[in-house]
Design an enzyme around this catalytic site. Structure first.
Site, PDB file in Angstrom:
ATOM      1  N   GLU A 104       0.876  29.190  45.887  1.00  0.00           N
ATOM      2  CA  GLU A 104       1.691  28.235  46.635  1.00  0.00           C
ATOM      3  C   GLU A 104       2.391  27.253  45.693  1.00  0.00           C
ATOM      4  O   GLU A 104       2.290  26.035  45.857  1.00  0.00           O
ATOM      5  CB  GLU A 104       0.873  27.489  47.699  1.00  0.00           C
ATOM      6  CG  GLU A 104       0.746  28.263  48.992  1.00  0.00           C
ATOM      7  CD  GLU A 104       0.557  27.357  50.210  1.00  0.00           C
ATOM      8  OE1 GLU A 104      -0.593  27.026  50.517  1.00  0.00           O
ATOM      9  OE2 GLU A 104       1.567  27.013  50.853  1.00  0.00           O
TER      10      GLU A 104
ATOM     11  N   ASP B  91      -4.815  20.646  49.085  1.00  0.00           N
ATOM     12  CA  ASP B  91      -5.907  20.812  50.058  1.00  0.00           C
ATOM     13  C   ASP B  91      -6.943  21.833  49.573  1.00  0.00           C
ATOM     14  O   ASP B  91      -8.022  21.930  50.152  1.00  0.00           O
ATOM     15  CB  ASP B  91      -5.383  21.123  51.471  1.00  0.00           C
ATOM     16  CG  ASP B  91      -4.219  22.100  51.501  1.00  0.00           C
ATOM     17  OD1 ASP B  91      -3.848  22.627  50.431  1.00  0.00           O
ATOM     18  OD2 ASP B  91      -3.684  22.342  52.592  1.00  0.00           O
ATOM     19  N   HIS B  92      -6.628  22.555  48.501  1.00  0.00           N
ATOM     20  CA  HIS B  92      -7.587  23.457  47.853  1.00  0.00           C
ATOM     21  C   HIS B  92      -8.083  22.810  46.554  1.00  0.00           C
ATOM     22  O   HIS B  92      -7.509  21.827  46.089  1.00  0.00           O
ATOM     23  CB  HIS B  92      -6.929  24.780  47.482  1.00  0.00           C
ATOM     24  CG  HIS B  92      -6.454  25.601  48.643  1.00  0.00           C
ATOM     25  ND1 HIS B  92      -7.013  26.810  48.987  1.00  0.00           N
ATOM     26  CD2 HIS B  92      -5.444  25.396  49.529  1.00  0.00           C
ATOM     27  CE1 HIS B  92      -6.383  27.305  50.044  1.00  0.00           C
ATOM     28  NE2 HIS B  92      -5.432  26.468  50.384  1.00  0.00           N
TER      29      HIS B  92
ATOM     30  N   ASN C  10      -4.977  27.005  44.384  1.00  0.00           N
ATOM     31  CA  ASN C  10      -3.825  26.902  45.272  1.00  0.00           C
ATOM     32  C   ASN C  10      -3.310  25.470  45.148  1.00  0.00           C
ATOM     33  O   ASN C  10      -3.952  24.527  45.611  1.00  0.00           O
ATOM     34  CB  ASN C  10      -4.197  27.239  46.724  1.00  0.00           C
ATOM     35  CG  ASN C  10      -3.003  27.073  47.674  1.00  0.00           C
ATOM     36  OD1 ASN C  10      -2.225  26.134  47.550  1.00  0.00           O
ATOM     37  ND2 ASN C  10      -2.866  27.994  48.615  1.00  0.00           N
TER      38      ASN C  10
ATOM     39  N   ASP D 258     -10.825  30.875  48.669  1.00  0.00           N
ATOM     40  CA  ASP D 258     -10.317  31.243  47.342  1.00  0.00           C
ATOM     41  C   ASP D 258     -11.439  31.995  46.628  1.00  0.00           C
ATOM     42  O   ASP D 258     -12.583  31.535  46.621  1.00  0.00           O
ATOM     43  CB  ASP D 258      -9.931  29.985  46.560  1.00  0.00           C
ATOM     44  CG  ASP D 258      -8.871  29.175  47.294  1.00  0.00           C
ATOM     45  OD1 ASP D 258      -7.674  29.465  47.096  1.00  0.00           O
ATOM     46  OD2 ASP D 258      -9.240  28.263  48.068  1.00  0.00           O
TER      47      ASP D 258
ATOM     48  N   ASN E 220      -7.225  33.706  51.856  1.00  0.00           N
ATOM     49  CA  ASN E 220      -7.120  33.317  53.263  1.00  0.00           C
ATOM     50  C   ASN E 220      -8.123  34.044  54.151  1.00  0.00           C
ATOM     51  O   ASN E 220      -7.820  34.351  55.322  1.00  0.00           O
ATOM     52  CB  ASN E 220      -5.680  33.474  53.761  1.00  0.00           C
ATOM     53  CG  ASN E 220      -4.868  32.206  53.527  1.00  0.00           C
ATOM     54  OD1 ASN E 220      -5.345  31.099  53.758  1.00  0.00           O
ATOM     55  ND2 ASN E 220      -3.641  32.359  53.038  1.00  0.00           N
TER      56      ASN E 220
ATOM     57  N   ASP F 250      -5.887  32.853  46.437  1.00  0.00           N
ATOM     58  CA  ASP F 250      -6.107  32.381  47.805  1.00  0.00           C
ATOM     59  C   ASP F 250      -6.069  33.608  48.699  1.00  0.00           C
ATOM     60  O   ASP F 250      -5.006  34.169  48.939  1.00  0.00           O
ATOM     61  CB  ASP F 250      -5.016  31.376  48.179  1.00  0.00           C
ATOM     62  CG  ASP F 250      -5.185  30.850  49.598  1.00  0.00           C
ATOM     63  OD1 ASP F 250      -6.049  31.367  50.335  1.00  0.00           O
ATOM     64  OD2 ASP F 250      -4.441  29.927  49.972  1.00  0.00           O
TER      65      ASP F 250
END
Length: 257
Positions: A34, A247-248, A7, A218, A148, A146
């Site tokens: 993203e 952030d991933h 991501n 993920d 979530n 991802d």
DNA sequence: ATGGCACGCATGGCGTGA
């Protein structure tokens, strides 16, 4: 075959990290989520030197998926095809070497009493129906991205604090499990059943990475005939420590085929 | 208990992410 998922939280902002990772790790396939860019603005030229074929679908500002591959896909399918909203900025299926690779950016859901959360739960149901329509559990296929969802208590720091979080709430975990139960196995868990390894650390707590307060949201999934050929899998934390990180970070797996 | 940072954009603030 080596395949990775990341991501990027804006593919344009993360170009240096993506290019360096491709150069260093040379995956056959890299699935991005993203990307946060509409197709007309996708940074094709910047990625051309990598030599990868690039399949992408995005929208302005939000969402967006891209699949980079060493070999050109034999076929490409964008979004759902069930007559509802295709949501093609979140779902991309390519066929490479005869193997379907499904790249997903599953809706996050905002809050459990939000319509966005109901949409997330419904999205997982649609995805299972999509698998039933296009794949078979008895033939090789990969689903990654991802998701979530942190499936197990050990997949989130402080699970007891996150029972009402949209990425750990029971209904989200159940939705994820019921979709995976169609015939996908988590290859990281298969190789490391007891290892705690996060793939996401929130920007907003600057110490989250140092304190290892993260989430494993993920995932790299494979149908049985492919899962049994998974010889390596890991999370590469280094790109999360780099300058201007997502952030991933990257999750990858290698299959002996 | 709360918020924190980053990103994109009809950009001097907001919606979104997780």
């Amino acid at each position: 075959m080596k395949i990775a998922t990341f991501n990027a939280n804006s593919v344009r902002k993360r170009l240096p990290i993506v290019l360096a990772w491709l150069e260093q790790h040379k995956p056959d396939v890299l699935c991005l989520q993203e990307t946060k860019v509409q197709d007309s603005e996708f940074p094709l030229l910047a990625l051309t030197p990598s030599g990868y074929h690039i399949t992408f679908r995005g929208m302005k500002s939000y969402n967006g998926v891209a699949t980079l591959s060493r070999h050109k896909p034999e076929a490409v399918f964008y979004g759902f095809d069930d007559g509802e909203e295709p949501d093609d900025s979140r779902l991309l299926r390519v066929i490479i070497g005869g193997i379907p690779i499904i790249n997903t950016y599953v809706p996050q859901g905002f809050e459990i009493d939000s319509p966005k959360y109901a949409y997330k739960l419904a999205w997982y149901k649609r995805l299972r129906t999509y698998f039933e329509k296009h794949l078979s559990p008895q033939t090789p296929a990969i689903w990654c991205g991802d998701m979530n969802v942190a499936p197990r208590p050990m997949d989130v720091h402080g699970p007891e604090k996150h029972l009402n979080h949209v990425c750990y709430h029971e209904a989200a975990r159940k939705a994820y499990e019921q979709t995976a139960a169609w015939g996908f196995e988590d290859v990281f868990v298969k190789l490391y059943p007891t290892r705690q390894q996060f793939t996401f650390w929130d920007y907003r707590a600057p110490s989250s990475l140092a304190a290892n307060k993260g989430w494993r949201i993920d995932h790299m999934m494979a149908t049985a005939p492919l899962a049994e050929k998974c010889v390596k899998a890991d999370v590469d934390v280094e790109p999360r420590r780099a300058k201007d990180p997502s952030d991933h970070t990257f999750l990858w797996a290698e299959f002996s085929i």
